[in-house]
Design a protein around this motif. Structure first.
Motif, PDB file in Angstrom:
ATOM      1  N   LEU A 229       0.839  -1.201   0.000  1.00 21.61           N
ATOM      2  CA  LEU A 229       0.000   0.000   0.000  1.00 21.61           C
ATOM      3  C   LEU A 229       0.873   1.251   0.000  1.00 21.61           C
ATOM      4  O   LEU A 229       0.525   2.277  -0.577  1.00 21.61           O
ATOM      5  CB  LEU A 229      -0.923  -0.027   1.233  1.00 21.61           C
ATOM      6  CG  LEU A 229      -1.812   1.178   1.466  1.00 21.61           C
ATOM      7  CD1 LEU A 229      -2.817   1.353   0.317  1.00 21.61           C
ATOM      8  CD2 LEU A 229      -2.560   1.030   2.793  1.00 21.61           C
ATOM      9  N   SER A 230       2.012   1.156   0.704  1.00 17.19           N
ATOM     10  CA  SER A 230       2.861   2.326   0.871  1.00 17.19           C
ATOM     11  C   SER A 230       4.227   1.866   1.353  1.00 17.19           C
ATOM     12  O   SER A 230       4.352   0.808   1.979  1.00 17.19           O
ATOM     13  CB  SER A 230       2.233   3.246   1.928  1.00 17.19           C
ATOM     14  OG  SER A 230       3.174   4.164   2.424  1.00 17.19           O
ATOM     15  N   HIS A 231       5.255   2.653   1.071  1.00 12.23           N
ATOM     16  CA  HIS A 231       6.574   2.387   1.663  1.00 12.23           C
ATOM     17  C   HIS A 231       6.850   3.355   2.800  1.00 12.23           C
ATOM     18  O   HIS A 231       7.970   3.425   3.301  1.00 12.23           O
ATOM     19  CB  HIS A 231       7.672   2.506   0.595  1.00 12.23           C
ATOM     20  CG  HIS A 231       7.586   1.424  -0.429  1.00 12.23           C
ATOM     21  ND1 HIS A 231       7.113   1.635  -1.701  1.00 12.23           N
ATOM     22  CD2 HIS A 231       7.874   0.110  -0.348  1.00 12.23           C
ATOM     23  CE1 HIS A 231       7.124   0.487  -2.370  1.00 12.23           C
ATOM     24  NE2 HIS A 231       7.569  -0.448  -1.575  1.00 12.23           N
ATOM     25  N   ASN A 232       5.833   4.084   3.191  1.00  9.50           N
ATOM     26  CA  ASN A 232       6.039   5.156   4.170  1.00  9.50           C
ATOM     27  C   ASN A 232       4.958   5.115   5.258  1.00  9.50           C
ATOM     28  O   ASN A 232       3.907   5.750   5.129  1.00  9.50           O
ATOM     29  CB  ASN A 232       6.025   6.502   3.423  1.00  9.50           C
ATOM     30  CG  ASN A 232       6.449   7.635   4.324  1.00  9.50           C
ATOM     31  OD1 ASN A 232       6.154   7.655   5.524  1.00  9.50           O
ATOM     32  ND2 ASN A 232       7.137   8.604   3.749  1.00  9.50           N
ATOM     33  N   PRO A 233       5.208   4.360   6.340  1.00  8.74           N
ATOM     34  CA  PRO A 233       4.178   4.211   7.388  1.00  8.74           C
ATOM     35  C   PRO A 233       3.697   5.535   7.996  1.00  8.74           C
ATOM     36  O   PRO A 233       2.478   5.682   8.202  1.00  8.74           O
ATOM     37  CB  PRO A 233       4.863   3.316   8.430  1.00  8.74           C
ATOM     38  CG  PRO A 233       5.849   2.519   7.622  1.00  8.74           C
ATOM     39  CD  PRO A 233       6.356   3.466   6.581  1.00  8.74           C
ATOM     40  N   PRO A 234       4.556   6.520   8.270  1.00  8.54           N
ATOM     41  CA  PRO A 234       4.014   7.771   8.820  1.00  8.54           C
ATOM     42  C   PRO A 234       3.074   8.466   7.831  1.00  8.54           C
ATOM     43  O   PRO A 234       2.032   9.010   8.213  1.00  8.54           O
ATOM     44  CB  PRO A 234       5.260   8.635   9.081  1.00  8.54           C
ATOM     45  CG  PRO A 234       6.392   7.666   9.174  1.00  8.54           C
ATOM     46  CD  PRO A 234       6.041   6.520   8.264  1.00  8.54           C
ATOM     47  N   MET A 235       3.431   8.412   6.559  1.00  8.76           N
ATOM     48  CA  MET A 235       2.612   9.112   5.570  1.00  8.76           C
ATOM     49  C   MET A 235       1.242   8.435   5.407  1.00  8.76           C
ATOM     50  O   MET A 235       0.224   9.113   5.277  1.00  8.76           O
ATOM     51  CB  MET A 235       3.358   9.130   4.231  1.00  8.76           C
ATOM     52  CG  MET A 235       2.911  10.223   3.308  1.00  8.76           C
ATOM     53  SD  MET A 235       3.740  10.091   1.726  1.00  8.76           S
ATOM     54  CE  MET A 235       5.211  11.014   2.018  1.00  8.76           C
ATOM     55  N   ILE A 236       1.220   7.104   5.434  1.00  6.41           N
ATOM     56  CA  ILE A 236      -0.062   6.415   5.243  1.00  6.41           C
ATOM     57  C   ILE A 236      -0.960   6.650   6.467  1.00  6.41           C
ATOM     58  O   ILE A 236      -2.180   6.752   6.360  1.00  6.41           O
ATOM     59  CB  ILE A 236       0.144   4.912   4.914  1.00  6.41           C
ATOM     60  CG1 ILE A 236      -1.054   4.351   4.158  1.00  6.41           C
ATOM     61  CG2 ILE A 236       0.481   4.063   6.113  1.00  6.41           C
ATOM     62  CD1 ILE A 236      -1.133   4.785   2.742  1.00  6.41           C
ATOM     63  N   ARG A 237      -0.344   6.780   7.634  1.00  5.45           N
ATOM     64  CA  ARG A 237      -1.124   7.128   8.834  1.00  5.45           C
ATOM     65  C   ARG A 237      -1.742   8.516   8.685  1.00  5.45           C
ATOM     66  O   ARG A 237      -2.905   8.738   9.034  1.00  5.45           O
ATOM     67  CB  ARG A 237      -0.234   7.072  10.093  1.00  5.45           C
ATOM     68  CG  ARG A 237      -1.023   7.097  11.391  1.00  5.45           C
ATOM     69  CD  ARG A 237      -0.483   8.096  12.395  1.00  5.45           C
ATOM     70  NE  ARG A 237      -0.639   9.466  11.936  1.00  5.45           N
ATOM     71  CZ  ARG A 237      -1.750  10.196  12.089  1.00  5.45           C
ATOM     72  NH1 ARG A 237      -2.808   9.702  12.694  1.00  5.45           N
ATOM     73  NH2 ARG A 237      -1.824  11.439  11.619  1.00  5.45           N
TER      74      ARG A 237
END
Ligand SMILES: O=C(O)CCC(=O)C(=O)O
Ligand SMILES: [Fe+2]
Length: 311
Positions: A229-237
């Motif tokens: 879904l994303s490579h960026n956990p803070p951004m997806i949050r």
């Protein structure tokens, strides 16, 4: 009191998580409702997961761990300088995906598929169950964990009501890095609908590049779409809202969730330890099953699991 006094800085997929109270928190422990399946179903619908602390027999889980580390040692995943049971990572090891060490392994097969855990799902689904024959087994050395995803893109050809069960084989500190789930993400179909129903093993027969990938051109399993879904956990949050939820798991715990919950794992920030866990899948026996994960040698994401279509 802030939960943050108990949680150190966390990292996922190479990113520091924003540790503000409204962005990170602890999983709700549902072991208080272990005998009340109406309540467990209610919580699962609401939270998107059930974290069952200490539900399994700790000694049985640790005995299963020993069978896994013995086999991981034979495959060179553990460091031969230490007893295999201690789970030291072989230098330079990284993220090892080793489903084969669960095969012909009665300690793991019984733990996952015949005892208390199978009974849990029988009661949760309130009918006879079946499980995938394939068991995902991860032995993750220092470095990045798993990036944010839902499970459906990897296993959505049958029912969509099945559940993942994530079991840690050993105690998992925040540093060793266990599973994290994104609070409330299972309710965000507005954000998931264009992602979650895509199948990683489907390809467009009329697009030569996708055909080439499916037949072995792409690096990982011939995927054009990796299911990430994303490579960026803070951004997806930031996009979904909610908090990244995790805990310090202990051997004997499990966490289970459905196909629409966004999850990932924390990075392994230890110097040289392995995080060992399995993920297994359970469903109602009466519902259709994804054929990729059934049989003595399930085709999985190999060429035999690919499905071409005109798009
Ligand atoms: O163990 C991990 O790092 C990821 C597990 C996972 O994605 C799952 O259990 O579905
Ligand atoms: Fe997953």
């Amino acid at each position: 009191m802030s939960t943050l006094t108990a949680i150190p800085q966390l990292y996922s997929f190479g990113h520091p998580l924003d540790m503000a109270d409204d962005k990170v928190g602890l999983l709700r422990d549902s072991s208080d409702a272990a005998n009340d399946f109406d309540e467990l179903r209610r919580r699962h619908a609401e939270d998107g997961y059930l974290y069952m602390k200490g539900y399994l027999d700790r000694d049985e889980v640790l005995a299963a761990r020993a069978t896994l580390t013995e086999r991981l040692a034979a495959e060179g995943v553990t460091d031969p300088k230490h007893p295999h049971f201690e789970g030291y990572a072989a230098p330079g090891g990284g993220y090892a995906f080793k489903p084969e060490v669960t095969k012909n392994n009665p300690a793991v097969q019984n733990l996952l598929y015949s005892g208390r855990l199978a009974e849990f799902y029988r009661k949760f689904f309130a009918e006879e169950i079946r499980h995938y024959d394939f068991t995902w087994l991860r032995a993750i050395g220092p470095g990045k964990g798993t990036n944010p995803h839902c499970d459906l893109p990897y296993m959505g050809r049958g029912t969509h009501q099945h559940m993942t069960c994530w079991v840690p084989y050993g105690d998992i500190s925040f540093d060793l890095g266990g599973l994290v789930v994104l609070e409330g993400s299972h309710k965000r179909m507005d954000l998931l609908k264009n992602y979650v129903f895509r199948d990683v093993d489907s390809f467009c027969e009329n697009k030569p590049e996708q055909v080439a990938n499916a037949l072995g051109g792409a690096k990982v399993f011939g995927w054009t779409f990796s299911g990430t879904l994303s490579h960026n956990p803070p951004m997806i949050r930031d996009k979904f809202g909610g908090r990244w939820l995790t805990t310090e798991y202990r051997a004997g715990d499990f966490i289970t969730f459905g196909m629409f919950l966004v999850h990932a794992s924390l990075d392994n920030r230890t110097a040289n330890r392995l995080r060992i866990s399995s993920d297994a899948r359970y469903q109602r026996a009466s519902e259709p099953i994804d054929e990729r994960w059934v049989g003595v040698n399930p085709p999985g994401h190999t060429t035999a699991g690919k499905r071409g279509r005109i798009c």
